[in-house]
Scaffold this active site. Structure first.
Site, PDB file in Angstrom:
ATOM      1  CE  LYS A  42      -3.747  -0.677   2.420  1.00 40.02           C
ATOM      2  NZ  LYS A  42      -4.373  -0.970   3.713  1.00 40.02           N
ATOM      3  NE  ARG A  67      -5.444   3.208   3.560  1.00 41.78           N
ATOM      4  CZ  ARG A  67      -5.440   3.379   2.254  1.00 41.78           C
ATOM      5  NH1 ARG A  67      -4.809   4.404   1.694  1.00 41.78           N
ATOM      6  NH2 ARG A  67      -6.042   2.506   1.475  1.00 41.78           N
ATOM      7  N   GLY A 122      -8.188  -7.535   4.314  1.00 40.81           N
ATOM      8  CA  GLY A 122      -9.007  -7.529   5.512  1.00 40.81           C
ATOM      9  C   GLY A 122      -8.425  -8.235   6.726  1.00 40.81           C
ATOM     10  CG  MET A 139      -2.783  -7.239   9.323  1.00 52.33           C
ATOM     11  SD  MET A 139      -1.120  -6.727   8.979  1.00 52.33           S
ATOM     12  CE  MET A 139      -1.219  -6.295   7.272  1.00 52.33           C
ATOM     13  NE  ARG A 189      -5.150  -4.915  -3.519  1.00 57.73           N
ATOM     14  CZ  ARG A 189      -5.717  -4.960  -2.337  1.00 57.73           C
ATOM     15  NH1 ARG A 189      -5.001  -4.809  -1.251  1.00 57.73           N
ATOM     16  NH2 ARG A 189      -7.011  -5.184  -2.215  1.00 57.73           N
ATOM     17  CG  HIS A 193     -13.588 -11.404   3.410  1.00 60.07           C
ATOM     18  ND1 HIS A 193     -13.872 -12.709   3.729  1.00 60.07           N
ATOM     19  CD2 HIS A 193     -12.306 -11.210   3.748  1.00 60.07           C
ATOM     20  CE1 HIS A 193     -12.807 -13.261   4.260  1.00 60.07           C
ATOM     21  NE2 HIS A 193     -11.830 -12.374   4.296  1.00 60.07           N
ATOM     22  CB  SER A 244      15.035 -41.276 -12.072  1.00 60.38           C
ATOM     23  OG  SER A 244      13.853 -40.554 -11.815  1.00 60.38           O
ATOM     24  CB  CYS A 275      10.414 -39.876 -11.140  1.00 65.30           C
ATOM     25  SG  CYS A 275      11.152 -41.112 -10.070  1.00 65.30           S
ATOM     26  CE1 TYR A 314      13.052 -37.442 -15.781  1.00 68.40           C
ATOM     27  CE2 TYR A 314      15.154 -37.631 -16.918  1.00 68.40           C
ATOM     28  CZ  TYR A 314      14.167 -38.182 -16.118  1.00 68.40           C
ATOM     29  OH  TYR A 314      14.298 -39.459 -15.650  1.00 68.40           O
TER      30      TYR A 314
HETATM   31  P1  ADP Z   1      -7.624  -2.661   3.488  1.00 70.26           P
HETATM   32  O1  ADP Z   1      -6.185  -2.983   3.346  1.00 70.26           O
HETATM   33  O2  ADP Z   1      -8.346  -3.584   4.384  1.00 70.26           O
HETATM   34  O3  ADP Z   1      -8.281  -2.398   2.167  1.00 70.26           O
HETATM   35  P2  ADP Z   1      -7.356   0.186   3.738  1.00 70.26           P
HETATM   36  O4  ADP Z   1      -6.247   0.739   4.544  1.00 70.26           O
HETATM   37  O5  ADP Z   1      -7.162   0.202   2.287  1.00 70.26           O
HETATM   38  O6  ADP Z   1      -7.685  -1.260   4.281  1.00 70.26           O
HETATM   39  O7  ADP Z   1      -8.628   1.039   4.141  1.00 70.26           O
HETATM   40  C1  ADP Z   1      -9.937   0.572   4.178  1.00 70.26           C
HETATM   41  C2  ADP Z   1     -10.850   1.537   3.482  1.00 70.26           C
HETATM   42  O8  ADP Z   1     -10.745   2.847   3.989  1.00 70.26           O
HETATM   43  C3  ADP Z   1     -10.536   1.622   2.015  1.00 70.26           C
HETATM   44  O9  ADP Z   1     -11.728   1.510   1.298  1.00 70.26           O
HETATM   45  C4  ADP Z   1      -9.938   2.972   1.821  1.00 70.26           C
HETATM   46  O10 ADP Z   1     -10.279   3.486   0.578  1.00 70.26           O
HETATM   47  C5  ADP Z   1     -10.544   3.783   2.960  1.00 70.26           C
HETATM   48  N1  ADP Z   1      -9.570   4.797   3.369  1.00 70.26           N
HETATM   49  C6  ADP Z   1      -8.350   4.582   3.862  1.00 70.26           C
HETATM   50  N2  ADP Z   1      -7.691   5.734   4.050  1.00 70.26           N
HETATM   51  C7  ADP Z   1      -8.516   6.722   3.675  1.00 70.26           C
HETATM   52  C8  ADP Z   1      -8.382   8.146   3.618  1.00 70.26           C
HETATM   53  N3  ADP Z   1      -7.264   8.776   3.972  1.00 70.26           N
HETATM   54  N4  ADP Z   1      -9.439   8.845   3.176  1.00 70.26           N
HETATM   55  C9  ADP Z   1     -10.579   8.224   2.817  1.00 70.26           C
HETATM   56  N5  ADP Z   1     -10.750   6.883   2.832  1.00 70.26           N
HETATM   57  C10 ADP Z   1      -9.737   6.135   3.267  1.00 70.26           C
HETATM   58 MG    MG Z   2      -7.527  -1.262   0.783  1.00 72.02          MG
END
Ligand code: ADP
Ligand code: MG
Ligand code: MG
Length: 928
Positions: free
Chosen positions: A52, A122, A131, A133, A366, A484, A815, A882, A902
Site C-alpha cells: 500500500k 492503515r 481484511g 489486519m 496494486r 471479502h 532418477s 520422479c 528433466y
Molecule cells: P484494506 O487494506 O483492508 O483495504 P485500507 O487501509 O485500504 O484497508 O482502508 C480501508 C478503506 O478505507 C478503504 O476503502 C480505503 O479506501 C478507505 N480509506 C483509507 N484511508 C482513507 C483516507 N485517507 N481517506 C478516505 N478513505 C480512506
Molecule cells: Mg484497501
C-alpha cells in the site's frame, strides 16, 4: 493443492530491480513522506513500505491526486516487536516530524478545534492480506474537533457520521471491544428512529449513536474514549503493528506461506470524505474483470459512504458504470487514471478511490488478484496489446493457479435438469457441489470426516478463512464482487458466488430458505461460479474445456481458453531448460501427459499394471509359488499382458524416452489382508464351508504370515526383489524389449530406459544389470531387431546418493525418487507424517510439508551430491527427478539450480511444471 494455488497468487513475478536513481531506502529512516507531488518512497520499496505504502508513493510521484501522508516502515514494526511491543522513541520522533510536514501539506492541524486534520491509519504489508489486519478512519476527532468539523463544513450529519465510525473502529481495533457490541447499539437506534439504511439517520440520531458508543467504551474499557489526538494516533499505530499478529492474519500467512518475520507498515494519511453527501462516494475497482479476465472496467461504489462500507457489504453497492451517470467528470478522470496505472505497472490494477464533493482521490493501487482463468486471459491479452512481452507473460502467471483451468465443470444435462434456485454474482469460476454448512468451523469438521461441503454464509469475514479454505465453494447472501468472500474466493481459486440476496440464512437454526424451499445443514447444493446460478441438489461434473480438447472431444478452434492456455505454455517452452516428463503407468495417462506437453515418461510403475483385471490372480500365483518352476509358470502368464501395456505406453509417447521401473513394492501388497483372511477362514469353519476353499485360504494365510514384515517400507522390496527373484526382472525386461521390437518393426522408434529401484550399493545394480543385458540380448537376437536401451537406477536411498560416483559406473541415468529419499533422509514415513506434521508446523520445526516441497537443505543436498558425484564419474549421465516434487513449482526452482535434465510430474501437473520450469530458468541460474 488449493493452498499452494493461493499462495502463488501473491506476486511470484520478480519485483523490478531497484533503480539507481529515484528514491532509495535509508538506514535509520523509519518514516517516508508522500505529498505535494513528491514521495520519499517508490514502487521498488515494497519490502520497507508494504504494498500500500509503495503504491501511494508511486502514485504521488506520478502526479495523481493522492491525499498526503506518511508511511511508517516495516522496519519500525520489527523494532516494535523486538522491544517487547513498544514503539521506539526514534520512530515516534520521526512520526511527529512527519506529522508536522503532513499538517503543512494539508493546511490543517491534528486536534485543532477550528480546522482539525483527520487521518486514516492503515495497515499494509508487502503482500496484500485483504481484511486480515486493521485500518482506522477519521482519527483526530474528539468532542471538540467534531464541532469544528461541523462548523467548517456546515454539515453536522457528516461530522457525527465520521465520529461514530471513528469511535467504533478505534474501540474495536485499539481497545479490543467486539464489533457486534457497537453494531447492536447502532441497530437499536436505527430501529428507534425508523431508519432503513445507515444513510437515513440524521445528525441528531448520529449524535445519539456517539453518546451510546462512548458509554460503551467507558463500560468495556473502563476508561473514557481518548480525546487527545496524539494519544489516538500512537494507539492506532501500535494497534496496527499488533494486528500483524492477530489470529486470522497468522492463519492467512500460514496458508499463503508468507513469512511471519516481515511485518506490516503503517500508513498515516489525510482523510478525504466520501460521506459528505450525495456528491461524494467511495469505491473499488479493477481495470479488467478479475474473475474472467475480460477487458472491461470493473468495480463498485457507494454514494455518501466511507471506505469500509463497500467491502463490508453494508449496503449493496452500485456497478461502476453507474458512476458515469451520477458523477461524469469524476468517472472520466478515474478511467483515465486507472488506464494510466495499468500501463505504468503493466498489469491489471486493483484500486480504491474516494470522491469528495465531486473531486476524485486515489487511495490505493496494486496488481489485482485474479483467478487462474483470468490470469491466462489477461496475460495473453497483454501480450497481444504489446503491453508486456511473452517472457513477462510467463513470469506474470502463477503456475499453481493454472491448475484451476483443469477443474471440472458441471455435466450440462444434469445441471440443466435442476431448476435455478437463485442467482448471485459470479465471483470466482468453477463448478461446486457439496453439502451445505453454515459456519467455518463446521466446514472444517465435516471435511475432516471426508465430506464435501459448500460454505453458505450471509457474508464471510476474515475469521472464516479456515472454513473457506476447505470448502468446495463459497456461497454468500450479501456483498458484491469485491466483498471479502469474492476476493478471497478468487485468490484461493475456489468457486464462489456472492450476494445471492434471495438466500435467507439463519446461522443459529443452520438453515437457509430460498424461494420457499428450506436448505438444512447437510443438504446438497451446487453452483456455477462462472454464471452465478445456484441450485439445490447434487450435480455430477465433467472435465473442463481444456481437458476436453486434450482428450480430443473438442477441437482446439472451438475453445478460446484452450488456445490461450496453449499460447502461454508455448511461450513458457521457449524459456525453459528443464525437460518435462510424466509419471504415467498406463497408455491413457501417457496420452493425456503427451497432450499436455510431456515429452517422455520419467516413471512408469510396472506394478500398477499388476492390479489390472485378470492379472492379480497370476501375480498371487507367482508370489505363492514355493519353487522357481511354478514362479516362472505364473510369470509366463503375466508376460504378454505386460508386453501389451508397454507397447501402449511407448506408442502414446511418440518416440520420446520412456523410463520403466522394475517391480518395487513388497509382495504382500498384492495379497489379501491377514485380518480379512482370518475372518474368512472363521466364517468357512463356522458354516462348514467347502473344504478345498478352506484349505486354499489357509495356505494363503500362511504365505501372508510368512511375508509379513515389521517395516515393509524398509523391507523386501525394490532391487531386493529382483535380486532374490531374478526371474521377475527377466520377465519384465523381456516384456519391455519385445514391445520395443514390435514397435520398431512397425517403424516406430522407442528408447526404453529400464530403471532399477531402491539401489544403495553399486553391486545391487550390477547384479540386476547383468540380468537385463542378458535378456535384452536374447530378445534382440530372437527378434532380429536392434534396440537402443538404457539401464539406470533410482536414487532414493541416502547411500545411493552418497556413493553416486560408484553407482554411475553402472548406471546410464539417475532418477531421484524424492518421495522415498525424503522418507529415508528424515526417517519420516510418508503415510504417518500426518500425525505430527501439524504440531511440527505449529512449533515451526518444519516450515512446509517436506513431501510436498523439497527440503532443499537436507534432501536437496543429497540430490546435489548425487548429481555432482554421478556426473563426475559419467559426464553424460542423464539425471531427472520422479518424486511428487517434480510437479511442485518451488521444488522445480531447486531442480533447475541443481542442474537436473528433466522433472517428471503426474499428467495433470504437466502444465504447471512447464510454466514453473520456465520461471525457474528465467529467475535462477544453474548451480547458483
Ligand atoms: P484494506 O487494506 O483492508 O483495504 P485500507 O487501509 O485500504 O484497508 O482502508 C480501508 C478503506 O478505507 C478503504 O476503502 C480505503 O479506501 C478507505 N480509506 C483509507 N484511508 C482513507 C483516507 N485517507 N481517506 C478516505 N478513505 C480512506
Ligand atoms: Mg484497501
Ligand atoms: Mg521409491
Amino acid at each position: 493443492m488449493a493452498k499452494k494455488a493461493a499462495r502463488k497468487s501473491s506476486p511470484t513475478a520478480p519485483s523490478p530491480k531497484p533503480q539507481a536513481r529515484g528514491p532509495q531506502p535509508r538506514a535509520g529512516k523509519y518514516v517516508y513522506f508522500f505529498g505535494n507531488g513528491k514521495a520519499d518512497g517508490s514502487r521498488d520499496m515494497k519490502d520497507l513500505l508494504g504494498g500500500k505504502g509503495s503504491g501511494l508513493a508511486e502514485m504521488t510521484n506520478a502526479g495523481l491526486p493522492v491525499p498526503p501522508g506518511m508511511t511508517i516502515s516495516t522496519a519500525a514494526c520489527t523494532l516494535y516487536y523486538k522491544e517487547g511491543r513498544r514503539t521506539p522513541a526514534e520512530v515516534d520522533r520521526q512520526m511527529i516530524n512527519g506529522l508536522k510536514k503532513l499538517e503543512a501539506a494539508a493546511g490543517a492541524k491534528l486536534g485543532d478545534v477550528k480546522n482539525p486534520l483527520l487521518v486514516s491509519v492503515r495497515s499494509g504489508a508487502k503482500f496484500s492480506m485483504p481484511g486480515m489486519m486493521d485500518t482506522i478512519l477519521n482519527l483526530g476527532l474528539n468532542d471538540q474537533t467534531v464541532e469544528g468539523l461541523k462548523a467548517r463544513t456546515g454539515n453536522g450529519r457528516f461530522a457525527y457520521d465520521s465520529y461514530r465510525r471513528f469511535i467504533q473502529m478505534y474501540g474495536n481495533v485499539v481497545l479490543e471491544i467486539r464489533k457486534d457490541a457497537f453494531e447492536r447499539k447502532f441497530e437499536d437506534i436505527k430501529e428507534a428512529s425508523g431508519a432503513h439504511l445507515d444513510t437515513d439517520l440524521d445528525e441528531q440520531a448520529l449524535r445519539d449513536v456517539v453518546t451510546r458508543y462512548k458509554a460503551l467504551v467507558k463500560e468495556k474499557s473502563r476508561k473514557r474514549f481518548p480525546q487527545d489526538p496524539l494519544e489516538q494516533l500512537r494507539g492506532a499505530r501500535d494497534a496496527v503493528f499488533r494486528s500483524w499478529n492477530n489470529p486470522r492474519a497468522i492463519e492467512y500467512r500460514r496458508i499463503y506461506e508468507i513469512p511471519d518475520s516481515i511485518g506490516t507498515a503503517v500508513n498515516v494519511q489525510m482523510m478525504v470524505f466520501g460521506n459528505t453527501g450525495e456528491r461524494s462516494a467511495t469505491g473499488v475497482g479493477f481495470t479488467r474483470n478479475p474473475a474472467t479476465g475480460a477487458r472491461e472496467f470493473y468495480g463498485e461504489f457507494l454514494v455518501n459512504a466511507q471506505g469500509e462500507d463497500v467491502v463490508a457489504g453494508i449496503r449493496t453497492p452500485q456497478q461502476i458504470a453507474e458512476l458515469e451517470k451520477v458523477m461524469p467528470k469524476a468517472f472520466k478522470e478515474l478511467r483515465q487514471i486507472t488506464t494510466r496505472l495499468e500501463k505504468h505497472y503493466r498489469d491489471v490494477q486493483d484500486f480504491e478511490f474516494t470522491i469528495q464533493d465531486e473531486r476524485l482521490f486515489m487511495l490505493q493501487t496494486r496488481n489485482g488478484k485474479r483467478t487462474g482463468y483470468a490470469a491466462v486471459v489477461i496475460a495473453t491479452d497483454l501480450v497481444k496489446e504489446k503491453l508486456i512481452t511473452p517472457k513477462e507473460a510467463v513470469l506474470q502467471v502463477d503456475p499453481e493457479s493454472i491448475s484451476q483451468l483443469l477443474a471440472p465443470i458441471f455435466e450440462p444435462k444434469a445441471w440443466k435438469a435442476l431448476p435455478v434456485a437463485t442467482k448471485g454474482l459470479p465471483a470466482s469460476p468453477g463448478a461446486a457441489s457439496g453439502q451445505a454448512v453454515f459456519t467455518a468451523d463446521h466446514a472444517v469438521e465435516w471435511t475432516r470426516q471426508g465430506r464435501k461441503v459448500i460454505l453458505v454464509r450471509k457474508e464471510t469475514v476474515p475469521d472464516d478463512i479456515h472454513g473457506m479454505f476447505v470448502a468446495q465453494g463459497i456461497l454468500t447472501a450479501t456483498g458484491g464482487m469485491t466483498s471479502h468472500a469474492a476476493v478471497v474466493g478468487r485468490q484461493m481459486g475456489k468457486p464462489s458466488v456472492v450476494g445471492a440476496g434471495a438466500l435467507e440464512i439463519s446461522e443459529s437454526a443452520r438453515t437457509c430458505i430460498v424461494g420457499g424451499q428450506t436448505i438444512k445443514e447437510g443438504d446438497w447444493v451446487a453452483f456455477d461460479g462462472l454464471s452465478g446460478e445456484v441450485k439445490i441438489g447434487q450435480v455430477a461434473s465433467k472435465p473442463s474445456e481444456i481437458l476436453q480438447v486434450v482428450a480430443g472431444q473438442m477441437k482446439p478452434e472451438q475453445s478460446d481458453i484452450f488456445r490461450r492456455f496453449n499460447d502461454l505454455l508455448t511461450y513458457a517452452d521457449r524459456f525453459r531448460r528443464l525437460g518435462i516428463r510424466a509419471n504415467a503407468d498406463q497408455p491413457d495417462q501417457a496420452e493425456t501427459a503427451y497432450a499436455f506437453g510431456a515429452r517422455g515418461i520419467g516413471l512408469c510403475r510396472t506394478e500398477h499394471m499388476f492390479f489390472g483385471a485378470g492379472r492379480i490372480a497370476h501375480v498371487q500365483q507367482m508370489i505363492l509359488a514355493d519353487n522357481e518352476a511354478d514362479r516362472r509358470k505364473a510369470l509366463a502368464h503375466l508376460l504378454p499382458m505386460q508386453r501389451g501395456d508397454f507397447y501402449g505406453v511407448f506408442k502414446a509417447m511418440h518416440g520420446c524416452p520412456v523410463t520403466i521401473r522394475t517391480i518395487d513394492p513388497p509382495l504382500h501388497e498384492f495379497l489379501p489382508k491377514r485380518e480379512d483372511l482370518m475372518v474368512e477362514i472363521a466364517k468357512l469353519e463356522a458354516t462348514n464351508g467347502d473344504t478345498n476353499t478352506l484349505e486354499a485360504t489357509r495356505t494363503l494365510l500362511r504365505r501372508v504370515e510368512q511375508l509379513h514384515e515389521f517395516n515393509p517400507m524398509l523391507g523386501h522390496r525394490g532391487v531386493r526383489l529382483g535380486i532374490t527373484y531374478p526371474e521377475i526382472t527377466e520377465m519384465q525386461t523381456r516384456a519391455i524389449l519385445e514391445a520395443a521390437c514390435q514397435l520398431a518393426k512397425e517403424g516406430i522408434k522407442v528408447v526404453p530406459e529400464i530403471m532399477i529401484p531402491l539401489v544403495g550399493a553399486v553391486k545391487e545394480l550390477r547384479d540386476q544389470k547383468l540380468v537385463v543385458d542378458r535378456v535384452a540380448a536374447d530378445v534382440m537376437k530372437e527378434q532380429g531387431v536392434k534396440i537402443k536401451y538404457l539401464v539406470g537406477t533410482m536414487i532414493e536411498v541416502p547411500r545411493g546418493a552418497l556413493t553416486a560416483d560408484e553407482i554411475a559406473t553402472e548406471a546410464q541415468f539417475f532418477s531421484f525418487g524424492t518421495n522415498d529419499l525424503t522418507q529415508l533422509t528424515f526417517g519420516f514415513s510418508r503415510d504417518d507424517i500426518g500425525k505430527f506434521l501439524g504440531a511440527y508446523q505449529d512449533k515451526k520445526i518444519l516450515d512446509k510439508d517436506p513431501f510436498a516441497t523439497i527440503d532443499t537443505v537436507g534432501v536437496g543436498q543429497l540430490v546435489e551430491i548425487g548429481v555432482r558425484k554421478g556426473r563426475g564419474a559419467r559426464p553424460d549421465l542423464k539425471v531427472g527427478v520422479c518424486g511428487e516434487h517434480g510437479g511442485d513449482p518451488s521444488s522445480i526452482h531447486f531442480f533447475e539450480k541443481a542442474g537436473l535434465d528433466y522433472v517428471s510430474a503426474s499428467p495433470y501437473r504437466i502444465p504447471v511444471a512447464r510454466l514453473a520450469a520456465a520461471q525457474a530458468a528465467l529467475q535462477v541460474k544453474v548451480g547458483d
